[in-house]
Design a protein around this motif. Sequence first.
Motif, PDB file in Angstrom:
ATOM      1  N   ASP A  17      47.795   4.237  59.489  1.00  0.00           N
ATOM      2  CA  ASP A  17      49.218   3.360  59.232  1.00  0.00           C
ATOM      3  C   ASP A  17      49.584   2.344  60.209  1.00  0.00           C
ATOM      4  OD1 ASP A  17      49.389   5.223  61.427  1.00  0.00           O
ATOM      5  OD2 ASP A  17      51.332   5.669  61.106  1.00  0.00           O
ATOM      6  N   ILE A  18      48.615   2.194  60.976  1.00  0.00           N
ATOM      7  CA  ILE A  18      48.937   0.796  62.043  1.00  0.00           C
ATOM      8  C   ILE A  18      47.316   0.202  62.140  1.00  0.00           C
ATOM      9  CG2 ILE A  18      50.702   1.937  63.321  1.00  0.00           C
ATOM     10  CD1 ILE A  18      48.798   2.394  65.539  1.00  0.00           C
ATOM     11  N   ILE A  19      47.477  -1.035  62.786  1.00  0.00           N
ATOM     12  CA  ILE A  19      46.246  -1.565  62.935  1.00  0.00           C
ATOM     13  C   ILE A  19      45.677  -1.134  64.564  1.00  0.00           C
ATOM     14  CG2 ILE A  19      45.209  -3.814  63.265  1.00  0.00           C
ATOM     15  CD1 ILE A  19      47.363  -5.183  61.828  1.00  0.00           C
ATOM     16  N   ASP A  20      44.504  -0.549  64.233  1.00  0.00           N
ATOM     17  CA  ASP A  20      43.881  -0.185  65.507  1.00  0.00           C
ATOM     18  C   ASP A  20      43.681  -1.486  66.329  1.00  0.00           C
ATOM     19  OD1 ASP A  20      42.405   0.570  67.590  1.00  0.00           O
ATOM     20  OD2 ASP A  20      41.189   2.020  66.222  1.00  0.00           O
ATOM     21  N   PRO A  21      44.386  -1.424  67.706  1.00  0.00           N
ATOM     22  CA  PRO A  21      43.985  -2.518  68.671  1.00  0.00           C
ATOM     23  C   PRO A  21      42.776  -3.025  68.815  1.00  0.00           C
ATOM     24  CG  PRO A  21      45.654  -1.308  69.450  1.00  0.00           C
ATOM     25  CD  PRO A  21      45.179  -0.296  68.374  1.00  0.00           C
ATOM     26  N   GLU A  22      41.627  -1.958  68.920  1.00  0.00           N
ATOM     27  CA  GLU A  22      40.160  -2.321  69.040  1.00  0.00           C
ATOM     28  C   GLU A  22      39.623  -3.100  67.648  1.00  0.00           C
ATOM     29  OE1 GLU A  22      38.245   1.339  69.714  1.00  0.00           O
ATOM     30  OE2 GLU A  22      39.374   1.679  71.911  1.00  0.00           O
ATOM     31  N   ARG A  23      40.154  -3.090  66.673  1.00  0.00           N
ATOM     32  CA  ARG A  23      39.842  -3.453  65.316  1.00  0.00           C
ATOM     33  C   ARG A  23      40.828  -4.700  64.889  1.00  0.00           C
ATOM     34  NH1 ARG A  23      38.593   0.723  60.971  1.00  0.00           N
ATOM     35  NH2 ARG A  23      37.684  -0.841  59.922  1.00  0.00           N
ATOM     36  N   GLY A  24      41.814  -5.060  65.638  1.00  0.00           N
ATOM     37  CA  GLY A  24      42.707  -6.018  65.225  1.00  0.00           C
ATOM     38  C   GLY A  24      42.264  -7.405  64.994  1.00  0.00           C
ATOM     39  N   PHE A  25      41.267  -7.591  65.933  1.00  0.00           N
ATOM     40  CA  PHE A  25      40.462  -9.111  65.899  1.00  0.00           C
ATOM     41  C   PHE A  25      38.938  -8.883  65.695  1.00  0.00           C
ATOM     42  CE2 PHE A  25      44.038  -9.320  68.537  1.00  0.00           C
ATOM     43  CZ  PHE A  25      44.924 -10.284  68.177  1.00  0.00           C
ATOM     44  N   ARG A  26      38.543  -8.817  64.008  1.00  0.00           N
ATOM     45  CA  ARG A  26      37.288  -8.529  63.659  1.00  0.00           C
ATOM     46  C   ARG A  26      36.686  -9.956  63.544  1.00  0.00           C
ATOM     47  NH1 ARG A  26      39.624  -5.772  58.685  1.00  0.00           N
ATOM     48  NH2 ARG A  26      40.665  -7.762  58.925  1.00  0.00           N
ATOM     49  N   ASN A  27      37.263 -11.047  63.352  1.00  0.00           N
ATOM     50  CA  ASN A  27      36.511 -12.314  63.231  1.00  0.00           C
ATOM     51  C   ASN A  27      37.681 -13.460  63.579  1.00  0.00           C
ATOM     52  OD1 ASN A  27      38.545 -12.709  60.862  1.00  0.00           O
ATOM     53  ND2 ASN A  27      37.357 -11.221  59.643  1.00  0.00           N
ATOM     54  N   LEU A  28      37.038 -14.705  63.481  1.00  0.00           N
ATOM     55  CA  LEU A  28      38.080 -15.897  63.653  1.00  0.00           C
ATOM     56  C   LEU A  28      39.133 -15.916  63.185  1.00  0.00           C
ATOM     57  CD1 LEU A  28      35.379 -18.535  64.803  1.00  0.00           C
ATOM     58  CD2 LEU A  28      36.853 -17.051  66.248  1.00  0.00           C
ATOM     59  N   ASN A  29      39.138 -15.486  61.785  1.00  0.00           N
ATOM     60  CA  ASN A  29      40.437 -15.637  60.802  1.00  0.00           C
ATOM     61  C   ASN A  29      41.442 -14.630  61.512  1.00  0.00           C
ATOM     62  OD1 ASN A  29      41.866 -16.660  58.431  1.00  0.00           O
ATOM     63  ND2 ASN A  29      41.547 -14.260  58.030  1.00  0.00           N
ATOM     64  N   ASP A  30      41.128 -13.452  61.937  1.00  0.00           N
ATOM     65  CA  ASP A  30      42.070 -12.858  62.741  1.00  0.00           C
ATOM     66  C   ASP A  30      42.738 -13.223  63.877  1.00  0.00           C
ATOM     67  OD1 ASP A  30      41.551 -10.785  60.658  1.00  0.00           O
ATOM     68  OD2 ASP A  30      40.260  -9.493  62.087  1.00  0.00           O
ATOM     69  N   VAL A  31      41.596 -14.032  64.834  1.00  0.00           N
ATOM     70  CA  VAL A  31      42.403 -14.633  65.829  1.00  0.00           C
ATOM     71  C   VAL A  31      43.117 -15.654  65.699  1.00  0.00           C
ATOM     72  CG1 VAL A  31      41.600 -16.048  67.936  1.00  0.00           C
ATOM     73  CG2 VAL A  31      39.971 -14.238  67.166  1.00  0.00           C
ATOM     74  N   ASN A  32      42.872 -16.632  64.665  1.00  0.00           N
ATOM     75  CA  ASN A  32      43.911 -17.423  64.067  1.00  0.00           C
ATOM     76  C   ASN A  32      45.233 -16.959  63.587  1.00  0.00           C
ATOM     77  OD1 ASN A  32      44.683 -20.298  63.505  1.00  0.00           O
ATOM     78  ND2 ASN A  32      44.461 -19.864  61.361  1.00  0.00           N
ATOM     79  N   MET A  33      45.328 -15.727  63.080  1.00  0.00           N
ATOM     80  CA  MET A  33      46.446 -15.172  62.748  1.00  0.00           C
ATOM     81  C   MET A  33      47.169 -14.465  63.764  1.00  0.00           C
ATOM     82  SD  MET A  33      45.938 -12.995  59.091  1.00  0.00           S
ATOM     83  CE  MET A  33      44.419 -11.939  59.708  1.00  0.00           C
ATOM     84  N   GLY A  34      46.368 -14.127  64.731  1.00  0.00           N
ATOM     85  CA  GLY A  34      47.121 -13.867  66.059  1.00  0.00           C
ATOM     86  C   GLY A  34      47.749 -14.984  66.638  1.00  0.00           C
TER      87      GLY A  34
END
Length: 449
Positions: A17-34
């Motif tokens: 039900d939440i984003i696991d911090p260890e899997r929050g940034f799986r790729n550069l697209n996730d980093v850009n969203m952050g």
Amino acid sequence: MLLALGSCNKLEIKPTDIIDPERGFRNLNDVNMGLIGVYALVDNSLMTINSTVSDEATFPVENTVGNSDAFRWLYNASSGSVTSLYYTYYRAIDRSNRALAGLSALTVNPAETATANRYRGELLALRAFLHFELLRAYASAYQPGAMGVPYMLESKIDYPERNSFESVVTLAKADLAAAKLLLPATQTDKTRMSRLAVTAIQARLALYEKNWNDAITYASEAIAALPLATKAQFPGLWTDANDSEVIWKMKRVGTTDSRAGDFYYRQIGDIVLYAPAFKLINTFDAASDLRYPAYILFDAGRAGVKSKYLVKKYIGGTASAPGLTDIKMFRTGEMYLIRAEARAEAGGDAAGDLNTLRAARINNYVNASFPDKNSLIEAIYLERYKELAFEGHRFFDLRRRNLPVERLAADAANASGAVLLQTTQAQYALPIPLQETQINKNTKQNPNY
């Protein structure tokens, strides 16, 4: 025992039900969203705080709802009008640290290296900028040994002490230097951090540090890269018709109500929350200064107790978003004023910079000369008052020179007599939020609160 083992195994199941911090940034697209999440928290709070606490705005009688404690200098550590920014910007800093950690954990293929470097540069630059803005707002003073703010280099639950003023400056300078090496020279999107935006931050930071040589160097670098708006361009700067001389801006979207969309002192119902101070209005040559009609709106049709003067600076916009203009974070005009002040202190053609800026803003301007350093610096500060009105500088400028806030009686008519804020009063420095000092016993409050 079997039941206990089974329970332990179930506890090790990853949450859904939440984003696991260890899997929050799986790729550069996730980093850009952050990264975009960091930008999302940069707002106009320091602009409104500067205007309401200083002599830049007045509190009209029609305003019965808005930020009276800030305008009347009645704020304390429980006043959200001046303390909410503390938490907003530390949330943004935490987001930047989370994204930086996520990016560091990624395995980036060679084809993505340039993009990864750009994201890291933006995050480092934003971290430095956010800490610097917090320093401007909450430092006990702008001098070595003064209490600054905690400089957070990682995302963690902690109870930090306040870094000294000079420590925050040093850490911010390091982040900015690292960011500048990572950001590409070809970055042209002015709504995101660029190498030129970092240069502008370095110039402003050097001004607060009183590092006059660095201020001259960085301001000169920015001026060489982006000239002042022409007289024809300048009015369109505030309606988003053009972005000449804009170094970095925050994009604003999302309203169809011209009154609600204007964040500067209006609300639905045509109520003016804060109006331009008569003291500010009186400094302009209304007939010749291009800034007067661009910044100030006079509406003779507003009758009774309604203010006839309104802040016009941000009420432009497009047909799809009336009353909504991008927030100008850094402009070339500020760089000229930074260099002028630094040159006045260190030696150099400060009058030339001041005259160049005035000539770009005032029709038929005749160059002025100044008999001594004090008169030149006073003229530079007056020009900052006019040029940078409603852009988040006035209160901090007065504090940089240890000058009191002095209002005209007409501007304090609805301020319970708040005409003079002395440098010795508690409210001359904004308070650290009460909740912060209650929970984190290592964080000391600013004097006299």
